[in-house]
Design an enzyme around this catalytic site. Sequence first.
Site: not given
Ligand code: MRU
Length: 357
Positions: A51-53, A88, A199, A240, A250-251
Amino acid sequence: MKIDNLNYRTIWPVAEGVEIIDQTRLPHVFATLKLTTLQHAERAIREMQVRGAPLIGVTAAYGMALAMRESATDAALAEACRVLLAARPTAVNLRWGVERMRTVLLPLEQKQRALAAWQLAAAIADEDVAINAAIGTHGCELIRAIHQQKNATVNILTHCNAGWLATVDWGTALAPVYSAFAEGIPLHIWVDETRPRNQGAGLTAWELGQQGIPHTVIVDNAGGHLMQHGMVDLVIVGCDRVTAQGDACNKIGTYLKALAAHDNQLPFYVALPTPTIDWTLQDGVQEIPIEQRDATEVTHISGFCEDGEVRTVRLTPPGSLAANYAFDVTPARLITGLITERGVVAATNMAILKEAT
Ligand code: MRU
């Protein structure tokens, strides 16, 4: 970055395909998984084993390469794109990785595609590392300036996990932290737990601990209080998707941190590799698709029990409905700057980044 003093990336090639760190099991269990098919890659993204963009984008690129090993027809190529793009919705890096692969592979003869796909996916992974290292260098200048002014420990608040686990290596929001720490600047990181999937509490705390960086996990609602009492010097988050007008998705909960930082006149930075910019969108609040995940992520929680088992328990009464919006959008006007591999720019001045692409 290091795990038990051994260098790791989050995804790496092996004879059968690629291997990943299974992030659904951290921080309690460190386990790796082999992805050998397109379906494995799609599942790893959908179920958040990765996970993470940026890491989602790289895994998608490898997913295309895995698909091309099985069949490299035009139909197989189109199907691989379709399957991965549906995994996703919010991180634009997924589309970026898939489209970049498709653009290169489509004009090739079928027999050339498997090798070319593999080489391109590996190059995209290496690029991610270089981009994030550059984000670290640029973001470190901001931290250094605060340290020079204050001559005491710099307190940084971050949300979710935008560390090396969210990328191939280094991270985005945490890359400046790792650079500054390597320079010897005294740091302390406030880590938002980041409900519902935690996370922050699970991944950010774990990776900072592995690198020996002082940090404290806080509940998601604590940030505003800390800011009011001078306990935060700056906020750095990942994202993201950033739109052409500089709105950053973002999250969930990031927007509230930006509001609190604004009210307390504190710098709020968003760190991103430029593939996270979606030049096709303007108004992030209206246009960015926000992933809605399973309500059980809100109604239930997992944790490590004294007997060594990881168990899940219910938090809410059985009849209560729960909603699980996974991301929110922070408007450009609340963002002090975007930390990119090309330097730090104002979110209200995206033209500079557009010119450089
Ligand atoms: O749902 P996730 O864990 O994929 O969400 C991740 C985030 O929101 C991160 O802050 C974002 O992807 C930046 S990653 C360098």
